[in-house]
Design a protein around this motif. Sequence first.
Motif, short mmCIF file in Angstrom:
data_model
loop_
_atom_site.label_atom_id
_atom_site.label_comp_id
_atom_site.label_asym_id
_atom_site.label_seq_id
_atom_site.Cartn_x
_atom_site.Cartn_y
_atom_site.Cartn_z
N ALA A 95 7.90 60.90 31.93
CA ALA A 95 9.14 61.25 31.23
C ALA A 95 10.32 60.52 31.86
CB ALA A 95 9.35 62.76 31.26
N ALA A 96 10.34 60.46 33.19
CA ALA A 96 11.42 59.73 33.87
C ALA A 96 11.40 58.25 33.50
CB ALA A 96 11.28 59.90 35.39
N ARG A 97 10.21 57.66 33.46
CA ARG A 97 10.09 56.25 33.07
C ARG A 97 10.57 56.04 31.64
NH1 ARG A 97 4.21 54.23 32.73
NH2 ARG A 97 4.34 55.70 31.03
N ASP A 98 10.24 56.97 30.75
CA ASP A 98 10.67 56.85 29.36
C ASP A 98 12.18 56.95 29.22
OD1 ASP A 98 8.02 56.58 28.68
OD2 ASP A 98 7.77 58.64 27.95
N VAL A 99 12.80 57.83 30.01
CA VAL A 99 14.26 57.95 29.98
C VAL A 99 14.91 56.65 30.44
CG1 VAL A 99 16.22 59.08 31.12
CG2 VAL A 99 14.38 60.45 30.15
N VAL A 100 14.39 56.08 31.50
CA VAL A 100 14.93 54.82 32.02
C VAL A 100 14.76 53.70 30.99
CG1 VAL A 100 14.59 53.04 33.78
CG2 VAL A 100 14.71 55.43 34.43
N LYS A 101 13.59 53.63 30.40
CA LYS A 101 13.35 52.58 29.38
C LYS A 101 14.24 52.79 28.16
CE LYS A 101 8.68 51.12 30.49
NZ LYS A 101 7.32 50.96 30.01
N ALA A 102 14.45 54.04 27.77
CA ALA A 102 15.32 54.32 26.62
C ALA A 102 16.75 53.90 26.92
CB ALA A 102 15.27 55.81 26.27
N ALA A 103 17.22 54.15 28.13
CA ALA A 103 18.58 53.73 28.50
C ALA A 103 18.71 52.21 28.47
CB ALA A 103 18.93 54.27 29.89
N GLU A 104 17.69 51.52 28.97
CA GLU A 104 17.72 50.05 28.93
C GLU A 104 17.69 49.54 27.50
OE1 GLU A 104 14.43 49.03 31.42
OE2 GLU A 104 15.53 49.44 33.28
N ALA A 105 16.89 50.19 26.66
CA ALA A 105 16.82 49.77 25.25
C ALA A 105 18.15 50.02 24.54
CB ALA A 105 15.69 50.51 24.55
N GLU A 106 18.80 51.15 24.85
CA GLU A 106 20.11 51.42 24.26
C GLU A 106 21.15 50.39 24.69
OE1 GLU A 106 21.15 55.42 25.25
OE2 GLU A 106 19.67 56.28 23.87
N GLU A 107 21.08 49.99 25.94
CA GLU A 107 22.01 48.97 26.44
C GLU A 107 21.80 47.64 25.72
OE1 GLU A 107 22.41 46.61 30.56
OE2 GLU A 107 22.63 48.78 30.74
N LYS A 108 20.54 47.26 25.55
CA LYS A 108 20.24 46.01 24.83
C LYS A 108 20.69 46.10 23.38
CE LYS A 108 16.32 44.64 27.68
NZ LYS A 108 14.87 44.47 27.73
N ALA A 109 20.48 47.27 22.77
CA ALA A 109 20.89 47.44 21.37
C ALA A 109 22.41 47.37 21.24
CB ALA A 109 20.38 48.78 20.84
N ALA A 110 23.13 47.95 22.19
CA ALA A 110 24.59 47.88 22.15
C ALA A 110 25.07 46.44 22.29
CB ALA A 110 25.19 48.75 23.25
N ALA A 111 24.43 45.69 23.18
CA ALA A 111 24.80 44.28 23.35
C ALA A 111 24.51 43.48 22.08
CB ALA A 111 24.06 43.68 24.54
N ALA A 112 23.37 43.76 21.47
CA ALA A 112 23.01 43.06 20.22
C ALA A 112 23.98 43.44 19.10
CB ALA A 112 21.58 43.40 19.82
N ARG A 113 24.38 44.72 19.06
CA ARG A 113 25.32 45.17 18.03
C ARG A 113 26.67 44.48 18.23
NH1 ARG A 113 26.14 50.22 19.48
NH2 ARG A 113 23.97 50.71 19.10
N LEU A 114 27.11 44.37 19.48
CA LEU A 114 28.37 43.70 19.78
C LEU A 114 28.32 42.23 19.39
CD1 LEU A 114 31.20 43.88 21.02
CD2 LEU A 114 30.15 43.35 23.23
N ALA A 115 27.20 41.58 19.71
CA ALA A 115 27.05 40.17 19.35
C ALA A 115 27.04 40.00 17.83
CB ALA A 115 25.76 39.61 19.95
N ALA A 116 26.39 40.92 17.13
CA ALA A 116 26.36 40.83 15.67
C ALA A 116 27.75 41.06 15.08
CB ALA A 116 25.38 41.86 15.11
N THR A 117 28.50 41.98 15.67
CA THR A 117 29.87 42.23 15.20
C THR A 117 30.73 41.00 15.43
OG1 THR A 117 29.62 44.57 15.70
CG2 THR A 117 31.86 43.76 15.46
N ASP A 118 30.61 40.39 16.62
CA ASP A 118 31.36 39.17 16.91
C ASP A 118 30.98 38.05 15.94
OD1 ASP A 118 32.63 40.46 18.96
OD2 ASP A 118 31.44 39.53 20.55
#
Length: 188
Positions: A95-118
């Motif tokens: 569960a701890a590993r999944d939380v960490v991976k989810a946070a990393e995935a959210e960070e990547k998604a936010a960066a991709a969203r920002l790049a798409a907006t730009d």
Amino acid sequence: MNRRRHRRRILAICLLVSALGAGVGIGFASAADQDDRATTETVLREVASSPRKSLADEMVSRSRQALDRGAKLRSSGDEPHARLADGLARTWAEAARDVVKAAEAEEKAAAARLAATDAGAQADRERALLEESIAQSGRLRAQLEQLERESKEQPAKTSTSANQASDGGAAKPKAPPKAAPAKDGGAR
């Protein structure tokens, strides 16, 4: 007598097979137990090496507590409950590993969203510039067509003052005067 020997041999073989099966089963159970502990330790090391490990601190501590409880139960001779504790520790670690991976995935998604907006904003700016250029080209073309129509629609200039006006008011060079005809009017 042959039948009795044969039956005894078959019975002995069956007992041997069942004893081996039970031994192998116990071996697999202890291997599975070790697998839970080993897997838990591996997952906990993976979480500890992550930059987002602070998000899973509580789950990691619960996993370590369950591992410690399993070790205490195992040392007291309660193997079934020790395996359950190891399984619980593995669940918390995963569960701890999944939380960490989810946070990393959210960070990547936010960066991709920002790049798409730009990229979208840049595309909008470029589209606006293109539309402006097309409009300017159309206006220039319309002005050229209007000038061509005006030059075709003007009547031919027949008066000298109009011709002078079209020449910009410049005076035409004067031709030398013609020789006057002879006045005697006759033949000699």
